[in-house]
Design a protein around this motif. Structure first.
Motif, PDB file in Angstrom:
ATOM      1  N   GLU A  39       0.833  -1.208   0.000  1.00 53.09           N
ATOM      2  CA  GLU A  39       0.000   0.000   0.000  1.00 53.09           C
ATOM      3  C   GLU A  39       0.866   1.256   0.000  1.00 53.09           C
ATOM      4  O   GLU A  39       0.586   2.227  -0.721  1.00 53.09           O
ATOM      5  CB  GLU A  39      -0.914   0.003   1.228  1.00 53.09           C
ATOM      6  N   GLN A  40       1.919   1.234   0.801  1.00 51.31           N
ATOM      7  CA  GLN A  40       2.798   2.398   0.886  1.00 51.31           C
ATOM      8  C   GLN A  40       3.532   2.638  -0.432  1.00 51.31           C
ATOM      9  O   GLN A  40       3.698   3.781  -0.862  1.00 51.31           O
ATOM     10  CB  GLN A  40       3.804   2.201   2.026  1.00 51.31           C
ATOM     11  N   LEU A  99       0.211   5.644  -7.927  1.00 45.62           N
ATOM     12  CA  LEU A  99      -0.663   4.821  -8.754  1.00 45.62           C
ATOM     13  C   LEU A  99      -2.113   5.029  -8.328  1.00 45.62           C
ATOM     14  O   LEU A  99      -2.406   5.215  -7.131  1.00 45.62           O
ATOM     15  CB  LEU A  99      -0.297   3.344  -8.615  1.00 45.62           C
ATOM     16  N   ASN A 100      -3.026   5.002  -9.285  1.00 44.43           N
ATOM     17  CA  ASN A 100      -4.433   5.175  -8.949  1.00 44.43           C
ATOM     18  C   ASN A 100      -5.311   4.455  -9.962  1.00 44.43           C
ATOM     19  O   ASN A 100      -4.837   4.027 -11.029  1.00 44.43           O
ATOM     20  CB  ASN A 100      -4.799   6.662  -8.889  1.00 44.43           C
ATOM     21  N   VAL A 101      -6.566   4.331  -9.629  1.00 46.83           N
ATOM     22  CA  VAL A 101      -7.561   3.711 -10.505  1.00 46.83           C
ATOM     23  C   VAL A 101      -8.706   4.706 -10.666  1.00 46.83           C
ATOM     24  O   VAL A 101      -9.570   4.813  -9.784  1.00 46.83           O
ATOM     25  CB  VAL A 101      -8.093   2.383  -9.922  1.00 46.83           C
ATOM     26  N   PRO A 102      -8.743   5.434 -11.780  1.00 43.08           N
ATOM     27  CA  PRO A 102      -9.842   6.386 -12.004  1.00 43.08           C
ATOM     28  C   PRO A 102     -11.182   5.659 -12.053  1.00 43.08           C
ATOM     29  O   PRO A 102     -11.244   4.464 -12.385  1.00 43.08           O
ATOM     30  CB  PRO A 102      -9.499   7.005 -13.367  1.00 43.08           C
ATOM     31  N   ASP A 103     -12.248   6.358 -11.731  1.00 36.16           N
ATOM     32  CA  ASP A 103     -13.576   5.754 -11.724  1.00 36.16           C
ATOM     33  C   ASP A 103     -13.941   5.088 -13.052  1.00 36.16           C
ATOM     34  O   ASP A 103     -14.499   3.978 -13.054  1.00 36.16           O
ATOM     35  CB  ASP A 103     -14.636   6.797 -11.352  1.00 36.16           C
ATOM     36  N   PRO A 104     -13.645   5.704 -14.209  1.00 34.56           N
ATOM     37  CA  PRO A 104     -13.984   5.036 -15.472  1.00 34.56           C
ATOM     38  C   PRO A 104     -13.290   3.679 -15.621  1.00 34.56           C
ATOM     39  O   PRO A 104     -13.877   2.732 -16.142  1.00 34.56           O
ATOM     40  CB  PRO A 104     -13.499   6.034 -16.533  1.00 34.56           C
ATOM     41  N   GLU A 105     -12.040   3.591 -15.150  1.00 29.91           N
ATOM     42  CA  GLU A 105     -11.303   2.326 -15.227  1.00 29.91           C
ATOM     43  C   GLU A 105     -11.912   1.288 -14.293  1.00 29.91           C
ATOM     44  O   GLU A 105     -12.057   0.115 -14.656  1.00 29.91           O
ATOM     45  CB  GLU A 105      -9.834   2.554 -14.874  1.00 29.91           C
ATOM     46  N   LEU A 106     -12.299   1.705 -13.090  1.00 29.67           N
ATOM     47  CA  LEU A 106     -12.925   0.790 -12.135  1.00 29.67           C
ATOM     48  C   LEU A 106     -14.281   0.331 -12.644  1.00 29.67           C
ATOM     49  O   LEU A 106     -14.632  -0.852 -12.548  1.00 29.67           O
ATOM     50  CB  LEU A 106     -13.062   1.476 -10.776  1.00 29.67           C
ATOM     51  N   GLN A 155     -12.493  -3.497  -3.042  1.00 34.34           N
ATOM     52  CA  GLN A 155     -11.639  -4.685  -3.119  1.00 34.34           C
ATOM     53  C   GLN A 155     -11.075  -4.845  -4.534  1.00 34.34           C
ATOM     54  O   GLN A 155      -9.886  -5.139  -4.721  1.00 34.34           O
ATOM     55  CB  GLN A 155     -12.444  -5.929  -2.732  1.00 34.34           C
ATOM     56  N   LEU A 156     -11.932  -4.636  -5.528  1.00 40.78           N
ATOM     57  CA  LEU A 156     -11.508  -4.727  -6.918  1.00 40.78           C
ATOM     58  C   LEU A 156     -10.477  -3.637  -7.237  1.00 40.78           C
ATOM     59  O   LEU A 156      -9.503  -3.876  -7.959  1.00 40.78           O
ATOM     60  CB  LEU A 156     -12.720  -4.607  -7.846  1.00 40.78           C
ATOM     61  N   LYS A 157     -10.686  -2.469  -6.686  1.00 39.37           N
ATOM     62  CA  LYS A 157      -9.750  -1.362  -6.887  1.00 39.37           C
ATOM     63  C   LYS A 157      -8.371  -1.715  -6.337  1.00 39.37           C
ATOM     64  O   LYS A 157      -7.340  -1.442  -6.981  1.00 39.37           O
ATOM     65  CB  LYS A 157     -10.286  -0.107  -6.204  1.00 39.37           C
ATOM     66  N   LYS A 158      -8.328  -2.337  -5.159  1.00 38.74           N
ATOM     67  CA  LYS A 158      -7.056  -2.732  -4.560  1.00 38.74           C
ATOM     68  C   LYS A 158      -6.352  -3.773  -5.425  1.00 38.74           C
ATOM     69  O   LYS A 158      -5.123  -3.751  -5.574  1.00 38.74           O
ATOM     70  CB  LYS A 158      -7.284  -3.284  -3.152  1.00 38.74           C
ATOM     71  N   GLU A 159      -7.136  -4.690  -6.004  1.00 35.06           N
ATOM     72  CA  GLU A 159      -6.553  -5.714  -6.862  1.00 35.06           C
ATOM     73  C   GLU A 159      -5.938  -5.094  -8.112  1.00 35.06           C
ATOM     74  O   GLU A 159      -4.870  -5.517  -8.573  1.00 35.06           O
ATOM     75  CB  GLU A 159      -7.615  -6.743  -7.242  1.00 35.06           C
ATOM     76  N   TYR A 195      -2.048  -5.078  -9.190  1.00 34.36           N
ATOM     77  CA  TYR A 195      -1.624  -5.545 -10.512  1.00 34.36           C
ATOM     78  C   TYR A 195      -0.729  -4.509 -11.187  1.00 34.36           C
ATOM     79  O   TYR A 195       0.301  -4.838 -11.787  1.00 34.36           O
ATOM     80  CB  TYR A 195      -2.847  -5.826 -11.379  1.00 34.36           C
ATOM     81  N   LYS A 196      -1.110  -3.243 -11.080  1.00 37.22           N
ATOM     82  CA  LYS A 196      -0.301  -2.183 -11.686  1.00 37.22           C
ATOM     83  C   LYS A 196       1.079  -2.118 -11.047  1.00 37.22           C
ATOM     84  O   LYS A 196       2.098  -1.928 -11.740  1.00 37.22           O
ATOM     85  CB  LYS A 196      -1.013  -0.834 -11.524  1.00 37.22           C
ATOM     86  N   LEU A 197       1.102  -2.274  -9.727  1.00 37.60           N
ATOM     87  CA  LEU A 197       2.382  -2.217  -9.022  1.00 37.60           C
ATOM     88  C   LEU A 197       3.277  -3.384  -9.435  1.00 37.60           C
ATOM     89  O   LEU A 197       4.467  -3.194  -9.726  1.00 37.60           O
ATOM     90  CB  LEU A 197       2.139  -2.246  -7.515  1.00 37.60           C
ATOM     91  N   LEU A 198       2.712  -4.572  -9.455  1.00 41.90           N
ATOM     92  CA  LEU A 198       3.502  -5.754  -9.817  1.00 41.90           C
ATOM     93  C   LEU A 198       3.970  -5.683 -11.269  1.00 41.90           C
ATOM     94  O   LEU A 198       5.087  -6.104 -11.590  1.00 41.90           O
ATOM     95  CB  LEU A 198       2.679  -7.027  -9.596  1.00 41.90           C
TER      96      LEU A 198
END
Length: 312
Positions: free
Chosen positions: A80-81, A88-95, A130-134, A138-141
């Protein structure tokens, strides 16, 4: 009684009034964040619910579980840190698109998906989070782990040779069957057996199976049985089909108060090489193994470069 003590203790902690949560202690410090004993206890409860032995754990097993859960919480906090550090972020349209993808893949309406999620005991808002965290994980990895993972053709070939028996399919045979109900009258049975012999000769001479079947009228039934794994067949069928080549017909086989003829239409030896499907499967497996190994290295690097203080 000791086996139940830990579970009862944790449950007691979790059902304390909200004000009592301020009494929880710090279980671990991870850089500038903390993991509380309340968070740890809740995570342990979740882990116990997923453990087949559940509240039957010994005190030693419970301690091992609790240690493992805390280690996972620390790793999650480090992830998380790092996500926050990289922005990194997940915009609403992407989610929204990710939620829509889940809906389409499961062939559900929006209401059906929401009902399915809530049936699992979580709100739809929590599911989205939960989906946003996943997605963030994924983006981080992808950025810090996956790009360093490479599977060479040599590694694929070596793995295939070491596990070749796992990728060699069993021999299969494709069969068309022609079946006759055995009558109760012995004289009628004798006549039927003569008819079956004549029918078999027609097939042996190459007459089209469909024509032979149609000529029997209501006296017979059958058709293409598809591919059959020979090792899975009943002994009487293995014996009847064993050694027959494509185009050959079995001797009459009596089973289930019926007489059967079997025509071999195709054979598959099962000795398939490393085709594209097998190659892709091995590549995916090796990539996953390497990714997991690289992730452990990466997580160890985060811990080594960070400040971790376990206080319980």
């Amino acid at each position: 009684m000791k086996r139940f003590f830990f579970l009862l203790l944790l449950l007691a902690l979790l059902v304390q009034p909200l004000a009592a949560k301020t009494l929880t202690k710090v279980a671990a410090v991870v850089n500038n964040d903390i993991i509380t004993t309340y968070q740890l206890d809740k995570a342990v409860i979740d882990a116990l619910a997923k453990n087949a032995k559940g509240n039957q754990l010994t005190s030693k097993e419970f301690d091992q579980l609790k240690t493992s859960v805390l280690e996972n919480l620390i790793n999650e906090k480090l992830v998380e840190q790092r996500i926050k550090e990289l922005g990194l972020n997940v915009p609403d349209p992407e989610l929204n698109a990710a939620v829509e993808d889940v809906r389409l893949k499961n062939n559900l309406t929006a209401d059906q998906l929401k009902q399915a999620v809530e049936a699992q005991g979580i709100t739809f808002a929590a599911y989205r989070e939960q989906l946003k965290k996943e997605i963030l994980r994924y983006k981080l990895l992808s950025r810090e782990v996956n790009y360093k993972v490479e599977v060479t053709s040599g590694e694929v070939r070596d793995y295939y040779m070491e596990h070749i028996d796992e990728y060699r399919s069993k021999p299969k045979v494709r069969v068309s069957s022609l079946s006759f109900e055995l009558p109760a009258d012995e004289e009628a049975v004798a006549e039927l057996r003569e008819q079956v012999v004549v029918t078999r000769k027609q097939l042996q001479k190459g007459k089209a199976f469909d024509q032979v079947l149609a000529a029997q009228g209501d006296a017979a039934f059958g058709g293409d049985m598809g591919y059959l794994v020979e090792d899975d067949l009943a002994a009487v069928l293995r014996e009847a089909l064993g050694g027959l080549e494509v185009g050959q017909v079995s001797e009459p086989v009596e089973m289930n108060n019926q007489l059967h003829l079997f025509l071999i239409t195709e054979r598959d030896s099962g000795d398939s090489g490393m085709d594209d499907r097998v190659k892709a499967e091995i590549e995916q497996l090796l990539h996953q193994q390497k990714t997991e190994a690289r992730f452990k290295e990466w997580a160890a690097e985060l811990r080594e470069n960070g400040y971790i203080d376990i206080r319980i």
